[in-house]
Design an enzyme around this catalytic site. Structure first.
Site, short mmCIF file in Angstrom:
data_model
loop_
_atom_site.label_atom_id
_atom_site.label_comp_id
_atom_site.label_asym_id
_atom_site.label_seq_id
_atom_site.Cartn_x
_atom_site.Cartn_y
_atom_site.Cartn_z
N HIS A 189 0.89 -1.17 0.00
CA HIS A 189 0.00 0.00 0.00
C HIS A 189 0.92 1.21 0.00
O HIS A 189 2.01 1.17 0.60
CB HIS A 189 -0.84 0.10 1.28
CG HIS A 189 -1.74 -1.04 1.55
ND1 HIS A 189 -1.33 -2.19 2.17
CD2 HIS A 189 -3.07 -1.21 1.32
CE1 HIS A 189 -2.35 -3.01 2.31
NE2 HIS A 189 -3.42 -2.45 1.79
N ASP A 215 2.28 2.00 3.34
CA ASP A 215 3.22 1.05 3.96
C ASP A 215 4.65 1.50 3.68
O ASP A 215 5.54 1.29 4.50
CB ASP A 215 3.14 -0.36 3.35
CG ASP A 215 1.76 -0.96 3.39
OD1 ASP A 215 0.99 -0.60 4.29
OD2 ASP A 215 1.46 -1.81 2.52
C1 XUL Z 1 -7.48 -6.52 4.10
C2 XUL Z 1 -6.67 -6.89 2.93
C3 XUL Z 1 -5.85 -5.83 2.32
C4 XUL Z 1 -5.78 -5.90 0.83
C5 XUL Z 1 -5.08 -4.73 0.20
O1 XUL Z 1 -8.24 -7.53 4.62
O2 XUL Z 1 -6.67 -8.04 2.52
O3 XUL Z 1 -4.60 -5.85 2.90
O4 XUL Z 1 -5.13 -7.06 0.43
O5 XUL Z 1 -5.58 -3.52 0.60
#
Ligand code: XUL
Ligand code: CO
Length: 439
Positions: free
Chosen positions: A101, A104
């Site tokens: 993300h 992150d």
């Molecule tokens: C949350 C989840 C996230 C997604 C990306 O449950 O799986 O981490 O993979 O936003």
């Protein structure tokens, strides 16, 4: 360069008789199954958030993780240390991909402009590490759920200023994913849903969500980003009801708004079980619709009703997952991203290594079993035979659209003796166990 995982060797394949906990027992990257190696079939990926930033907090307690790369006061120094630790671990585990993300990899600044500058600095830093290795970005995404501004949703917020903000954030996240050669871009709507219909205009929220996704499609086209767009379904958590509930719901949504040709699914095992489905069900549904894009590999705990994101170690599940993936002709641009975290009690850095080894071995073993099942056509032949009545006589006419209610009534009136055959579920489960134990 080894700094954060000093005592950990490069993990290699030693075979099933090895007793070395720091070795693969089943994952043999160069071993061929058909025309592809295990490495090509499996396309493993590391999740940046759980691995580098996960602190081990839970709703009842503080973080427990020992993470030397987090021992920096300045958030940008910490972000750089995380990149170093990430690449060190990726190399030691021989994992070819990673996912992140935006938040992150780089901290938010006091303004959006500053936040984007922070991102640019870290993206350049990551690029240097990528250039020195063959490690690639499987997908990027935006964290549009953590900050308080997303309290009422992001693209489905009641507040148009929030819609504008998330558009700007995702624009930037697509740009950096493109910059780093990302194979895919993921949309997961953690706050895209509602808590109560007493304050919600669901129609407007869904229309806005579709408008937002169309804007993303248009922008990717404009800048020449060719990565696959993926939606990751999840029924709830953090929102009570999430709009991207499961594969079937998302497919219906995409069809309604004529967005279906631009998106595939990123299917997460623990999200499937939260939706009351099996992992295989979600993979199968996506495969059936031609929208199986990528996988977030993990598992839930059958005794807990939430998203525990555990490393996948259940061979039965990995076998059936790989069965669907092989039948899909592989994951193409997608991969198997371990969206999984170590338990709070597994707080030493070496636990990360054990976890990835366990997950990678479980999928490698699942791959081998599934490959053999498909080679022998054991299940496929059984299913074909079960539906044989649609290949001849009245069944053939039904499938070919040659009959309607009147013709079928005529047929049924002359056919009072209907004979059904056993579904043989237990026999098939026994056969599957035999493959798992003997392949
Ligand atoms: C949350 C989840 C996230 C997604 C990306 O449950 O799986 O981490 O993979 O936003
Ligand atoms: Co996920």
């Amino acid at each position: 360069m080894t700094k954060y995982f000093k005592d950990i060797p490069v993990i290699s394949y030693e075979g099933k008789d090895s007793k070395n906990p720091l070795a693969f027992k089943y994952y043999n990257p160069k071993e061929k199954l058909g025309s592809q190696t295990m490495e090509e079939h499996l396309r493993f990926s590391m999740s940046y958030w759980h691995t580098l930033t996960g602190a081990g907090t839970d709703p009842f307690g503080a973080g427990t993780m020992i993470r030397e790369w987090d021992h920096f006061a300045d958030p940008m120094d910490k972000a750089k240390a995380r990149v170093e630790a990430a690449f060190e671990l990726l190399k030691k585990l021989n994992i070819p991909f990673f996912c992140f993300h935006d938040r992150d990899i780089a901290p938010e600044g006091s303004t959006l402009r500053q936040t984007n500058k922070n991102l640019d600095i870290i993206v350049e830093y990551i690029k240097q590490f990528m250039n020195d290795t063959d490690i690639q970005l499987l997908w990027g995404t935006a964290n549009a759920f953590g900050h308080p501004r997303y309290v009422h949703g992001a693209a489905t917020s009641c507040n148009a200023d929030v819609f504008a903000y998330v558009a700007a954030q995702v624009k930037k996240a697509i740009e950096i994913t493109y910059e780093l050669g990302g194979k895919n871009y993921v949309f997961w709507g953690g706050r895209e849903g509602y808590e109560t219909l007493l304050n919600t205009n669901m129609k407007l929220e869904l229309d806005n969500f579709a408008r937002f996704l169309q804007m993303a499609v248009d922008y990717a086209k404009e800048i020449g980003f060719k990565g696959q767009f993926l939606i990751e379904p999840k029924p709830k958590e953090p929102t009570k009801h999430q709009y991207d509930f499961d594969v079937a719901t998302v497919f219906g949504f995409l069809k309604k708004y004529e967005l279906d040709s631009y998106f595939k699914m990123n299917i997460e095992a623990n999200h499937a079980t939260l939706a009351g489905h099996t992992f295989q069900h979600e993979l199968h549904t996506a495969r059936m619709y031609g929208i199986l894009g990528s996988v977030d590999a993990n598992q839930g705990d059958p005794l807990l009703g939430w998203d525990t994101d555990q490393f996948p170690t259940n061979i039965y599940d990995t076998t059936l997952a790989m069965y669907e993936i092989l039948k899909n002709d592989g994951l193409h641009q997608g991969g198997l991203n371990f969206d999984a975290k170590v338990r709070r009690g597994s707080f030493e850095p070496i636990d990360l290594v054990y976890s990835y080894i366990a997950g990678m071995d479980a999928f490698a073993r699942g791959l081998k079993v599934a490959y053999k099942l498909l080679e022998d056509k054991t299940i496929e032949n059984f299913i074909d035979k079960r539906y044989q009545s649609y290949t001849e006589g009245i069944g053939k006419s039904i499938v070919e659209g040659k009959v309607g209610f009147k013709e079928l009534e005529e047929y049924a009136l002359q056919n009072d003796q209907i004979i059904n055959v056993s579904g043989r579920q237990e026999m098939l489960e026994g056969i599957l166990n035999q493959y798992i134990l003997e392949v």
